[in-house]
Design a protein around this motif. Structure first.
Motif, short mmCIF file in Angstrom:
data_model
loop_
_atom_site.label_atom_id
_atom_site.label_comp_id
_atom_site.label_asym_id
_atom_site.label_seq_id
_atom_site.Cartn_x
_atom_site.Cartn_y
_atom_site.Cartn_z
N SER A 17 8.76 73.96 81.98
CA SER A 17 9.65 75.09 81.72
C SER A 17 11.06 74.62 81.43
CB SER A 17 9.68 76.03 82.93
OG SER A 17 8.43 76.57 83.17
N LEU A 18 11.52 73.68 82.23
CA LEU A 18 12.84 73.12 82.02
C LEU A 18 12.92 72.42 80.66
CD1 LEU A 18 15.53 72.84 83.52
CD2 LEU A 18 14.71 70.68 84.41
N PHE A 19 11.89 71.66 80.33
CA PHE A 19 11.83 70.97 79.05
C PHE A 19 11.77 71.96 77.89
CE2 PHE A 19 9.44 68.65 75.74
CZ PHE A 19 10.41 67.70 75.47
N SER A 20 11.04 73.04 78.07
CA SER A 20 10.93 74.06 77.03
C SER A 20 12.28 74.72 76.77
CB SER A 20 9.90 75.10 77.44
OG SER A 20 9.90 76.17 76.56
N ILE A 21 13.03 74.96 77.82
CA ILE A 21 14.35 75.56 77.67
C ILE A 21 15.29 74.60 76.93
CG2 ILE A 21 16.37 76.35 78.95
CD1 ILE A 21 14.32 77.41 81.04
N ILE A 22 15.18 73.31 77.22
CA ILE A 22 15.99 72.31 76.52
C ILE A 22 15.61 72.28 75.04
CG2 ILE A 22 16.44 69.84 76.32
CD1 ILE A 22 16.18 69.73 79.40
N LEU A 23 14.31 72.29 74.75
CA LEU A 23 13.87 72.31 73.35
C LEU A 23 14.37 73.55 72.62
CD1 LEU A 23 10.15 71.11 73.16
CD2 LEU A 23 12.15 70.05 72.15
N LEU A 24 14.29 74.68 73.31
CA LEU A 24 14.73 75.93 72.70
C LEU A 24 16.23 75.91 72.43
CD1 LEU A 24 12.61 78.13 72.30
CD2 LEU A 24 13.84 79.46 73.98
N SER A 25 16.99 75.27 73.31
CA SER A 25 18.44 75.20 73.09
C SER A 25 18.77 74.31 71.91
CB SER A 25 19.15 74.75 74.35
OG SER A 25 18.77 73.44 74.68
N PHE A 26 17.93 73.31 71.61
CA PHE A 26 18.16 72.47 70.44
C PHE A 26 18.02 73.27 69.14
CE2 PHE A 26 16.86 68.31 72.66
CZ PHE A 26 18.18 68.06 72.99
N THR A 27 17.19 74.28 69.16
CA THR A 27 16.99 75.05 67.92
C THR A 27 18.24 75.83 67.51
OG1 THR A 27 16.08 76.95 69.12
CG2 THR A 27 14.52 75.28 68.32
N PHE A 28 19.15 76.07 68.45
CA PHE A 28 20.40 76.75 68.09
C PHE A 28 21.27 75.89 67.18
CE2 PHE A 28 19.69 79.09 72.16
CZ PHE A 28 19.52 80.34 71.58
N PHE A 29 21.15 74.58 67.30
CA PHE A 29 22.00 73.67 66.55
C PHE A 29 21.35 73.12 65.29
CE2 PHE A 29 23.11 73.27 71.08
CZ PHE A 29 24.38 73.82 71.03
N LEU A 30 20.11 73.49 65.06
CA LEU A 30 19.40 72.99 63.88
C LEU A 30 19.39 74.04 62.78
CD1 LEU A 30 16.32 71.36 65.61
CD2 LEU A 30 18.30 70.20 64.64
N GLU A 31 19.26 73.55 61.58
CA GLU A 31 19.13 74.44 60.44
C GLU A 31 17.75 75.12 60.51
OE1 GLU A 31 19.04 73.87 55.69
OE2 GLU A 31 20.46 72.63 56.83
N PRO A 32 17.69 76.43 60.29
CA PRO A 32 16.42 77.16 60.46
C PRO A 32 15.27 76.65 59.59
CG PRO A 32 18.24 78.70 60.26
CD PRO A 32 18.79 77.34 59.98
N LYS A 33 15.55 76.12 58.43
CA LYS A 33 14.50 75.66 57.53
C LYS A 33 14.21 74.17 57.67
CE LYS A 33 14.15 79.56 55.23
NZ LYS A 33 12.99 80.36 55.17
N SER A 34 14.82 73.50 58.63
CA SER A 34 14.65 72.05 58.74
C SER A 34 13.27 71.69 59.29
CB SER A 34 15.74 71.45 59.62
OG SER A 34 15.53 71.80 60.96
N GLU A 35 12.86 70.50 58.98
CA GLU A 35 11.56 69.99 59.43
C GLU A 35 11.53 69.83 60.96
OE1 GLU A 35 7.74 69.06 58.47
OE2 GLU A 35 9.29 69.56 57.04
#
Length: 133
Positions: A13-31
């Motif tokens: 769960s903690l790891f999933s939250i960290i992964l989800l927070s990374f998506t805020f800083f990535l371009e939506p269409k990125s690989e």
């Protein structure tokens, strides 16, 4: 009572939250964003299995569902993006485990083999995800 599966779910769960927070800083269409969403889908399947497993094992199923089971169910549905952010409430489960550190320490000491297994499963998952991104 604390078990290896609860510990693994808390760490995931903690790891999933960290992964989800990374998506805020990535371009939506990125690989990389797409790859993180694939891993998130897999983690959601693990969380959905955990939800049904806990619901099945509880004697007071409705009490579990009305307390924090409904949050677990919503956060483990991978199709609706808005429900993914409900996963932040899983931090409370991690905080409960951290708060009971003495119980966790006694569990690890008394169940060394099971704790090692849980640690290996978590580290393997973490290495698999991090090495492919």
């Amino acid at each position: 009572m604390l078990s290896v599966s609860k510990l693994i779910i808390a760490l995931l769960s903690l790891f999933s939250i960290i992964l989800l927070s990374f998506t805020f800083f990535l371009e939506p269409k990125s690989e990389l964003n797409r790859l993180i969403h694939y891993y998130d889908f897999g983690l959601c399947m693990v969380f959905l299995y955990d939800f049904f497993n806990q619901l099945y094992r509880r004697k007071k199923r409705w009490q579990y569902f009305y307390t924090y089971g409904w949050l677990d169910l919503l956060s483990s549905i991978p199709i609706v993006d808005q429900f993914r952010y409900v996963r932040v409430f899983r931090i409370f489960r991690v905080l409960r485990i951290i708060r009971s550190f003495k119980i966790l320490y006694n569990f690890i000491i008394s169940n060394k083999r099971a704790s090692l297994y849980g640690f290996i499963v978590f580290c393997s998952t973490l290495i698999l995800i991090l090495s492919s991104t």
